[in-house]
Enzyme design. Structure first.
Site, short mmCIF file in Angstrom:
data_model
loop_
_atom_site.label_atom_id
_atom_site.label_comp_id
_atom_site.label_asym_id
_atom_site.label_seq_id
_atom_site.Cartn_x
_atom_site.Cartn_y
_atom_site.Cartn_z
N ASP A 66 -7.41 15.75 -9.33
CA ASP A 66 -8.82 15.36 -9.44
C ASP A 66 -9.74 16.19 -8.55
OD1 ASP A 66 -7.73 14.27 -7.11
OD2 ASP A 66 -7.79 12.22 -7.87
N ASN A 134 -6.78 0.02 -3.98
CA ASN A 134 -7.03 -0.79 -5.19
C ASN A 134 -6.04 -0.47 -6.31
OD1 ASN A 134 -7.87 1.69 -6.07
ND2 ASN A 134 -9.96 1.10 -6.55
N HIS A 136 -5.39 2.64 -7.55
CA HIS A 136 -5.65 3.83 -8.39
C HIS A 136 -4.61 4.92 -8.13
CE1 HIS A 136 -8.66 5.55 -5.20
NE2 HIS A 136 -7.50 6.14 -5.05
N GLU A 141 -9.11 4.41 -11.99
CA GLU A 141 -9.49 3.20 -11.27
C GLU A 141 -9.09 1.95 -12.05
OE1 GLU A 141 -10.31 3.55 -8.23
OE2 GLU A 141 -12.34 4.29 -7.91
#
Ligand code: F6R
Length: 241
Positions: A66, A134, A136, A141
């Protein structure tokens, strides 16, 4: 899943780097998928040491997960810079053999297509992954649906808050990123997922033991047939090993 628990991130990093070494030395044209972030630094430090001790990486291609939208490759907080600083410049890899999404491409949809093509042309032999608190992986996400290919993602407030530690002003933290999609990650022949620290214990439990859910994207790794999870004692604390 093969779960390995180490005393320190640096011990874990050496183990992860030896897994990478095995791929690098056994294949004619190895393709390694790479991540950025705090977790992977001990892996890259160990790999740099291996290279200094004679590991040849001149035939390796790398594909990163990314990049932030809006940060040019020479921006100090860009993932391009992170990779140069922590790995590429230290192992003398040819820059033509490294790939990251371009966060300042004028046409982001075309950039996602270009990146999908890069991944199609270089099937990933080993993908290195960190995990967000979280759940990801890359910047896939938590959501009601997971996206298969490379896409632009709106980062969640939680991720933006976590990323803020690397920026001097809160308002400079990017709100969007380009990320490799879930299918591209799952198509890697082997995957290593790393997590260190107490703050990752809960999400590691949910990702590995709590069923597959799109609001915990890393849980989809339970479907992959060759995943090694590399933890320290703190991040493994809830697994009851
Ligand atoms: C970054 C990436 C992210 C990180 C994750 C963990 O390329 O893929 O999924 O791996 O946010 O970040 P750290 O390691 O900083 O806790």
């Amino acid at each position: 899943m093969n779960i390995r628990v180490f005393r320190t991130p640096s011990d874990a990093g050496i183990y992860a780097a030896s897994m990478l070494e095995r791929v690098i030395t056994s294949l004619e044209r190895p393709v390694i998928g790479l991540a950025t972030g705090e977790t992977v630094i001990p892996v890259y430090d160990a790999l740099v040491n291996f290279v200094r001790c004679g590991l040849n990486v001149s035939h390796v291609t790398t594909i990163n997960l990314d990049e932030y939208v809006g940060l040019a490759p020479d921006h100090p907080q860009s993932y391009h810079q992170f990779m140069n600083e922590h790995l590429f410049s230290r192992i003398g890899i040819r820059m033509q053999s490294t790939h990251l999404p371009n966060g300042v491409a004028p046409d982001l949809a075309a950039e996602c297509e270009r990146y999908n093509e890069v991944i199609r042309n270089h099937p990933i032999d080993m993908q290195v992954l960190g995990i967000g608190v979280n759940g990801h992986i890359g910047f896939n996400e938590p959501s009601h649906a997971l996206i298969t290919g490379t896409h632009v993602v709106n980062l969640t407030p939680e991720t933006i808050a976590m990323n803020a530690r690397f920026f001097s002003r809160k308002e400079d933290v990017p709100r969007q990123a380009i990320t490799m999609g879930i299918q591209s990650i799952l198509q890697a022949k082997q995957i290593m997922l790393l997590a260190f620290g107490e703050h990752k214990a809960d999400i590691i439990y949910r990702a590995l033991k709590d069923g597959i859910r799109t609001d915990v994207p890393a849980s989809i790794l339970q479907l992959h047939k060759d995943v090694t999870v590399i933890l320290d004692r703190q991040s493994a604390a809830r697994l009851g090993l």
